[in-house]
Design an enzyme around this catalytic site. Structure first.
Site, PDB file in Angstrom:
ATOM      1  N   LYS A  42       0.804  -1.226   0.000  1.00 46.59           N
ATOM      2  CA  LYS A  42       0.000   0.000   0.000  1.00 46.59           C
ATOM      3  C   LYS A  42       0.839   1.280   0.000  1.00 46.59           C
ATOM      4  O   LYS A  42       0.295   2.359  -0.211  1.00 46.59           O
ATOM      5  CB  LYS A  42      -0.956  -0.003   1.189  1.00 46.59           C
ATOM      6  CG  LYS A  42      -1.978  -1.128   1.145  1.00 46.59           C
ATOM      7  CD  LYS A  42      -3.034  -0.882   0.087  1.00 46.59           C
ATOM      8  CE  LYS A  42      -4.184  -1.872   0.238  1.00 46.59           C
ATOM      9  NZ  LYS A  42      -5.303  -1.585  -0.637  1.00 46.59           N
TER      10      LYS A  42
HETATM   11  C1  LIG Z   1      -2.687  -6.822   3.413  1.00 44.40           C
HETATM   12  C2  LIG Z   1      -3.252  -6.532   2.045  1.00 44.40           C
HETATM   13  N1  LIG Z   1      -3.858  -5.395   1.764  1.00 44.40           N
HETATM   14  C3  LIG Z   1      -4.363  -5.189   0.514  1.00 44.40           C
HETATM   15  C4  LIG Z   1      -4.269  -6.099  -0.511  1.00 44.40           C
HETATM   16  C5  LIG Z   1      -4.828  -5.892  -1.877  1.00 44.40           C
HETATM   17  O1  LIG Z   1      -5.520  -4.850  -1.862  1.00 44.40           O
HETATM   18  P1  LIG Z   1      -6.270  -3.994  -2.913  1.00 44.40           P
HETATM   19  O2  LIG Z   1      -7.321  -4.858  -3.531  1.00 44.40           O
HETATM   20  O3  LIG Z   1      -6.842  -2.967  -1.995  1.00 44.40           O
HETATM   21  O4  LIG Z   1      -5.294  -3.446  -3.874  1.00 44.40           O
HETATM   22  C6  LIG Z   1      -3.683  -7.213  -0.239  1.00 44.40           C
HETATM   23  C7  LIG Z   1      -3.604  -8.152  -1.341  1.00 44.40           C
HETATM   24  O5  LIG Z   1      -3.336  -9.285  -1.250  1.00 44.40           O
HETATM   25  C8  LIG Z   1      -3.188  -7.455   1.053  1.00 44.40           C
HETATM   26  O6  LIG Z   1      -2.617  -8.589   1.337  1.00 44.40           O
END
Ligand SMILES: Cc1ncc(COP(=O)(O)O)c(C=O)c1O
Length: 319
Positions: A42
């Protein structure tokens, strides 16, 4: 080389081949997103969502950024906001790990805890809460990763090209989890240009509605799950199923067992969602008839889960 500041170290994360899982004829690879400076995938969107808002003239110095987040987006935003002089307020559901919340507080973020047991449309639901808060403050900017185009864009412009280059264009399948759907949608946009027959594999926690929607085009009643960051009780507006070929659900127990094996046998210390992704990658590898190069992600670091899935007492009491 020496970087000018910490933000320049976001992205360009390593890819490692896995050897301890039974992948049949295929090979498994994992992109270590925990190598980003605030510890997760992120960080990429923290940077792009803030910098694009700046470019569009939506932010002025000292403004407050507001976001609803299960943790990692908050950490990415906190990293970038602090470097650029913005305040940050996060609305967080109360099931999130203590380590993430402590980390955020240490970075100077204001935290508002809300209920995890209510769904979209309820005033205490974290996203509705954050949106209301932003609308009440004229100096606030609601980041809203769920409908912010700079979220998928970050993956289209960085994650996708990195994979393509690092794998020397030899990648047949990408296994992804879905939270806001930024990762899957951005990667889909990139690979539609470069390799339109790419096999996307959806890895979903048991209880989430996303896998069943892929198979049946119906939204079932959501259950609950302990894995953090992926799985939803609705279909995110940005979701793109167009290159998804398979979808698997993974239980919390399988996820935690897989993540712990990943640490024990491969030395990769990742978070709970990585357990879902690797378990789904193994299911896909065992089911596919051809030899494929299958890539997935270690989306965040295991440091944030020492009091949960890496703690034997917690596991016995909760799983
Ligand atoms: C901890 C975590 N956050 C977010 C995501 C993916 O997020 P997004 O669909 O918001 O891009 C993942 C994807 O595997 C994840 O493991």
């Amino acid at each position: 080389m020496v970087y000018k500041n910490i933000l320049e170290t976001i992205g360009n994360t390593p890819i490692v081949e896995l050897h301890s899982f039974n992948a049949g004829l295929s090979k498994l690879y994992i992109k270590l997103e925990y190598a980003n400076p605030a510890g997760s995938i992120k960080d990429r969107i923290g940077l792009s969502m803030i910098e694009n808002a700046e470019k569009e003239g939506l932010l002025k110095p000292g403004d407050t950024l507001i976001e609803a987040t299960a943790g990692n987006t908050g950490l990415g935003l906190a990293l970038v906001a602090a470097q650029k002089g913005y305040k940050l307020t996060l609305v967080i559901p109360d099931k999130m790990s203590k380590e993430k919340v402590d980390h955020l507080r240490a970075m100077g973020t204001e935290i508002i805890m809300t209920r995890s047991d209510v769904g979209k449309g309820h005033p205490e639901y974290y996203q509705d809460y954050a949106e209301r808060l932003a609308s009440e403050n004229p100096d606030a900017y609601y980041i809203n990763q769920f409908s912010n185009p700079s979220n998928p864009k970050a993956h289209e412009l960085t994650t996708g090209p990195e994979i393509w280059k690092q794998m020397d264009q030899n990648v047949d399948a990408i296994v992804v989890g879905v939270g806001s759907a930024g990762t899957i949608s951005g990667l889909t946009s990139f690979f539609k240009q470069k390799k339109p027959d790419m096999n996307f594999v959806l890895a979903d926690p048991a209880g989430s509605v996303l896998k069943d929607y892929f198979h049946e085009k119906k939204i079932k009643e959501a259950g609950s799950w302990l894995v953090e960051g992926i799985g939803e009780d609705f279909i995110p507006g940005q979701m793109d199923y167009s290159l998804v070929k398979e979808a698997y659900e993974v239980t919390d127990k399988e996820a935690f067992d897989t993540a712990r094996k990943l640490l024990r046998d491969e030395g990769i210390f990742a978070g709970s969602s990585t357990g879902i992704l690797v378990a789904a990658a193994v299911k896909y590898a065992q089911q596919t008839q051809s030899a494929q190069n299958i890539l997935t992600f270690a989306c965040d670091t295991g440091n944030k889960y020492l009091s949960k899935m890496y703690n034997d007492t917690w596991l016995e009491e909760n799983v």
